[in-house]
Design a protein around this motif. Structure first.
Motif, PDB file in Angstrom:
ATOM      1  N   LYS A 197      -0.291  18.065   2.258  1.00 16.53           N
ATOM      2  CA  LYS A 197       0.082  18.029   3.675  1.00 16.53           C
ATOM      3  C   LYS A 197       1.464  17.411   3.878  1.00 16.53           C
ATOM      4  O   LYS A 197       2.150  17.727   4.864  1.00 16.53           O
ATOM      5  CB  LYS A 197      -0.962  17.249   4.474  1.00 16.53           C
ATOM      6  CG  LYS A 197      -2.328  17.928   4.528  1.00 16.53           C
ATOM      7  CD  LYS A 197      -3.322  17.093   5.323  1.00 16.53           C
ATOM      8  CE  LYS A 197      -4.698  17.754   5.341  1.00 16.53           C
ATOM      9  NZ  LYS A 197      -5.697  16.919   6.069  1.00 16.53           N
ATOM     10  N   VAL A 198       1.875  16.538   2.956  1.00 15.00           N
ATOM     11  CA  VAL A 198       3.177  15.871   3.136  1.00 15.00           C
ATOM     12  C   VAL A 198       4.336  16.769   2.732  1.00 15.00           C
ATOM     13  O   VAL A 198       5.498  16.380   2.900  1.00 15.00           O
ATOM     14  CB  VAL A 198       3.239  14.542   2.351  1.00 15.00           C
ATOM     15  CG1 VAL A 198       2.151  13.598   2.805  1.00 15.00           C
ATOM     16  CG2 VAL A 198       3.162  14.775   0.856  1.00 15.00           C
TER      17      VAL A 198
ATOM     18  N   GLN B 197       5.275  19.284   4.284  1.00 16.11           N
ATOM     19  CA  GLN B 197       5.996  19.529   5.534  1.00 16.11           C
ATOM     20  C   GLN B 197       7.007  18.412   5.799  1.00 16.11           C
ATOM     21  O   GLN B 197       8.132  18.668   6.255  1.00 16.11           O
ATOM     22  CB  GLN B 197       5.030  19.649   6.708  1.00 16.11           C
ATOM     23  CG  GLN B 197       5.734  19.950   8.035  1.00 16.11           C
ATOM     24  CD  GLN B 197       4.796  20.370   9.139  1.00 16.11           C
ATOM     25  OE1 GLN B 197       3.623  20.643   8.895  1.00 16.11           O
ATOM     26  NE2 GLN B 197       5.301  20.425  10.361  1.00 16.11           N
ATOM     27  N   GLU B 198       6.626  17.167   5.490  1.00 13.26           N
ATOM     28  CA  GLU B 198       7.565  16.052   5.628  1.00 13.26           C
ATOM     29  C   GLU B 198       8.710  16.190   4.630  1.00 13.26           C
ATOM     30  O   GLU B 198       9.864  15.869   4.949  1.00 13.26           O
ATOM     31  CB  GLU B 198       6.849  14.719   5.427  1.00 13.26           C
ATOM     32  CG  GLU B 198       5.831  14.370   6.501  1.00 13.26           C
ATOM     33  CD  GLU B 198       5.237  12.987   6.302  1.00 13.26           C
ATOM     34  OE1 GLU B 198       6.021  12.019   6.207  1.00 13.26           O
ATOM     35  OE2 GLU B 198       3.997  12.880   6.213  1.00 13.26           O
ATOM     36  N   PHE B 199       8.393  16.670   3.409  1.00 13.70           N
ATOM     37  CA  PHE B 199       9.449  16.937   2.427  1.00 13.70           C
ATOM     38  C   PHE B 199      10.500  17.873   3.021  1.00 13.70           C
ATOM     39  O   PHE B 199      11.708  17.624   2.929  1.00 13.70           O
ATOM     40  CB  PHE B 199       8.854  17.602   1.174  1.00 13.70           C
ATOM     41  CG  PHE B 199       8.091  16.682   0.259  1.00 13.70           C
ATOM     42  CD1 PHE B 199       7.869  15.359   0.585  1.00 13.70           C
ATOM     43  CD2 PHE B 199       7.596  17.150  -0.931  1.00 13.70           C
ATOM     44  CE1 PHE B 199       7.172  14.518  -0.263  1.00 13.70           C
ATOM     45  CE2 PHE B 199       6.898  16.327  -1.798  1.00 13.70           C
ATOM     46  CZ  PHE B 199       6.684  15.009  -1.460  1.00 13.70           C
TER      47      PHE B 199
ATOM     48  N   ASN C  81      11.065  18.631   6.170  1.00 14.52           N
ATOM     49  CA  ASN C  81      11.778  18.019   7.301  1.00 14.52           C
ATOM     50  C   ASN C  81      12.899  17.101   6.811  1.00 14.52           C
ATOM     51  O   ASN C  81      13.995  17.086   7.371  1.00 14.52           O
ATOM     52  CB  ASN C  81      10.805  17.237   8.180  1.00 14.52           C
ATOM     53  CG  ASN C  81       9.816  18.141   8.919  1.00 14.52           C
ATOM     54  OD1 ASN C  81      10.092  19.327   9.117  1.00 14.52           O
ATOM     55  ND2 ASN C  81       8.670  17.599   9.298  1.00 14.52           N
ATOM     56  N   LYS C  82      12.612  16.332   5.765  1.00 16.54           N
ATOM     57  CA  LYS C  82      13.633  15.440   5.204  1.00 16.54           C
ATOM     58  C   LYS C  82      14.772  16.259   4.586  1.00 16.54           C
ATOM     59  O   LYS C  82      15.950  15.893   4.714  1.00 16.54           O
ATOM     60  CB  LYS C  82      13.007  14.538   4.135  1.00 16.54           C
ATOM     61  CG  LYS C  82      11.956  13.578   4.648  1.00 16.54           C
ATOM     62  CD  LYS C  82      12.561  12.464   5.481  1.00 16.54           C
ATOM     63  CE  LYS C  82      11.515  11.429   5.859  1.00 16.54           C
ATOM     64  NZ  LYS C  82      12.067  10.344   6.718  1.00 16.54           N
TER      65      LYS C  82
ATOM     66  N   VAL D 129      13.615  14.386  -2.363  1.00 16.56           N
ATOM     67  CA  VAL D 129      12.588  13.679  -1.610  1.00 16.56           C
ATOM     68  C   VAL D 129      11.449  13.352  -2.571  1.00 16.56           C
ATOM     69  O   VAL D 129      10.834  14.244  -3.145  1.00 16.56           O
ATOM     70  CB  VAL D 129      12.057  14.520  -0.424  1.00 16.56           C
ATOM     71  CG1 VAL D 129      11.050  13.701   0.372  1.00 16.56           C
ATOM     72  CG2 VAL D 129      13.197  14.994   0.466  1.00 16.56           C
TER      73      VAL D 129
ATOM     74  N   GLY E 193       7.761  11.956  -3.583  1.00 15.37           N
ATOM     75  CA  GLY E 193       6.420  11.682  -3.112  1.00 15.37           C
ATOM     76  C   GLY E 193       5.923  10.404  -3.779  1.00 15.37           C
ATOM     77  O   GLY E 193       5.800  10.337  -4.997  1.00 15.37           O
TER      78      GLY E 193
ATOM     79  N   THR F  32      15.313  10.138  -0.428  1.00 18.34           N
ATOM     80  CA  THR F  32      14.398   9.327   0.361  1.00 18.34           C
ATOM     81  C   THR F  32      12.990   9.483  -0.202  1.00 18.34           C
ATOM     82  O   THR F  32      12.771  10.271  -1.133  1.00 18.34           O
ATOM     83  CB  THR F  32      14.433   9.732   1.849  1.00 18.34           C
ATOM     84  OG1 THR F  32      13.662   8.806   2.613  1.00 18.34           O
ATOM     85  CG2 THR F  32      13.876  11.136   2.050  1.00 18.34           C
TER      86      THR F  32
ATOM     87  N   VAL G  18       8.623   9.815   0.678  1.00 21.21           N
ATOM     88  CA  VAL G  18       7.532  10.085   1.616  1.00 21.21           C
ATOM     89  C   VAL G  18       6.261   9.525   0.988  1.00 21.21           C
ATOM     90  O   VAL G  18       5.976   9.792  -0.184  1.00 21.21           O
ATOM     91  CB  VAL G  18       7.375  11.595   1.881  1.00 21.21           C
ATOM     92  CG1 VAL G  18       6.103  11.864   2.669  1.00 21.21           C
ATOM     93  CG2 VAL G  18       8.589  12.140   2.623  1.00 21.21           C
TER      94      VAL G  18
ATOM     95  N   TYR H 192       2.086   8.775   0.611  1.00 21.38           N
ATOM     96  CA  TYR H 192       0.829   9.497   0.786  1.00 21.38           C
ATOM     97  C   TYR H 192      -0.256   8.821  -0.041  1.00 21.38           C
ATOM     98  O   TYR H 192       0.017   7.980  -0.917  1.00 21.38           O
ATOM     99  CB  TYR H 192       0.975  10.962   0.354  1.00 21.38           C
ATOM    100  CG  TYR H 192       1.174  11.140  -1.133  1.00 21.38           C
ATOM    101  CD1 TYR H 192       0.099  11.430  -1.978  1.00 21.38           C
ATOM    102  CD2 TYR H 192       2.433  10.995  -1.717  1.00 21.38           C
ATOM    103  CE1 TYR H 192       0.278  11.573  -3.343  1.00 21.38           C
ATOM    104  CE2 TYR H 192       2.623  11.139  -3.072  1.00 21.38           C
ATOM    105  CZ  TYR H 192       1.540  11.437  -3.880  1.00 21.38           C
ATOM    106  OH  TYR H 192       1.715  11.567  -5.235  1.00 21.38           O
TER     107      TYR H 192
END
Length: 343
Positions: free
Chosen positions: A111-112, A114-116, A118-119, A127, A129, A199, A201, A203
């Motif tokens: 699910k993260v 999508q955050e990857f 976005n970053k 990015v 995890g 950066t 993210v 989880y």
């Protein structure tokens, strides 16, 4: 803004038990991203079969016939997780704007991703995890992992704490990664060396759904040792320091025993003698072994052998649209005719 082409690279080794679920979940995820306009419709999932001995390649191959998002890369033999991951990254690089790498067991939360993305769209080229906590691990694994990261930090090796190989990299970052030509790979240490804007993210990791881990204790120890010796010469300097200290202490004891011989009384000291011999002999063997490890790495580097050899590559092939009319038994018979004999 143009929609970016995403490729999800999934190294696989004997993963027939989890692959159907993995394919289903990743396909559903990438389809939702496309429908939401987050990524391009040309985005793909690339499964890299690292010389599996089970039905892993058969499952990947059949899925690629039915699903335009699924592609496969079959390596000629087992080359290890890191090399298989590189094979996927380098294969997908030219046809992608960004690439996410993830293990086939999907213990890492998809699910993260999508955050990857976005970053990445915000300007980050790498990015990471990062696991929020390690509750799914045993106490032994948690503690050894913690000690490993602390040791690497002490040795001056830059690692992202609690990060494995779940990350997003831009095409430009992977092009720079391809310039690192060493045979002894430790991607968790190499990727931070690229230096591009990055950066993290966070989880929570999940339990493995099926099958067994491909990183038992023996492989974990070997992986950690490779990481240390590939990035630091401090262990050799540490052994040299131990040797110097041992020599100095032995010299002081020699003076002390000579003093006892001429000015005091001495008794036969078989125990102290044999202990000293074993101690110094053990230190010598450790030192020789450690130096030999570095020499072995130099030997591997000088041969410049390829990291992997591709057997079958379906990533850049067009989806067989002419098969859309086939259903049921007709599709099954087609798959049997097209399936490589190696499976």
């Amino acid at each position: 803004m143009n929609q970016q082409i995403l490729t999800i690279v999934v190294p696989c080794y004997n993963e027939e038990e989890v692959l159907p679920n993995t394919i289903h979940q990743l396909d559903k995820l990438i389809t939702n991203f496309i429908n939401d306009g987050l990524i391009s419709s040309r985005s793909k999932i690339l499964f890299v079969d690292d010389g599996s001995a089970d039905r892993t390649w058969s499952i990947i191959y059949k899925a690629s016939l039915h699903n335009e998002h699924v592609r496969g890369l079959k390596l000629a033999k087992n080359v290890g997780h890191q090399n298989a991951l590189l094979a996927g990254l380098f294969t997908a690089k030219d046809a992608s704007d960004c690439i996410v790498s993830i293990d086939a067991d999907l213990q890492d939360d998809i699910k993260v991703i999508q955050e990857f993305i976005n970053k990445f769209q915000a300007g980050y080229e790498i990015v990471y995890g990062v696991r929020e906590k390690r509750n799914t691990d045993t106490l032994f694994k948690r503690k050894t992992a913690e000690w490993f990261y602390k040791l690497m930090k002490k040795l001056g090796i830059e690692l992202i704490y609690n990060h494995a190989d779940y990350r997003l990299m831009s095409k430009r970052a992977i092009e720079e990664l391809q310039r690192f030509e060493e045979a002894n790979l430790f991607l968790r240490g190499i990727v931070p060396l690229i230096g591009f804007k990055s950066t993290s993210v966070f989880y929570d990791r999940k339990e493995r759904l099926a099958g067994q881990t491909k990183y038992p204790l023996k492989k974990m120890v070997s992986f950690a040792f490779d990481g240390i010796t590939s990035f630091s010469v401090i262990p050799i300097r540490f052994v040299l320091s131990i040797g110097l200290v041992t020599f100095f202490v032995s010299f002081l004891f020699s003076i002390y025993f000579l003093f006892l011989k001429f000015f005091g009384t001495t008794q036969t000291g078989w125990t102290s003698l044999i202990t000293s011999i074993w101690l110094i002999g053990g230190l010598q063997l450790i030192a020789i072994g450690l130096v030999g490890e570095y020499i072995g790495k130099i030997y591997k580097e000088t041969k410049r052998r390829p990291k992997y050899i591709v057997d079958i590559d379906s990533y850049n092939l067009p989806f067989p649209q002419h098969l859309n009319h086939l259903e049921g038994e007709a599709m099954y018979n087609y798959e049997l005719r097209q399936l490589p004999e190696t499976t």
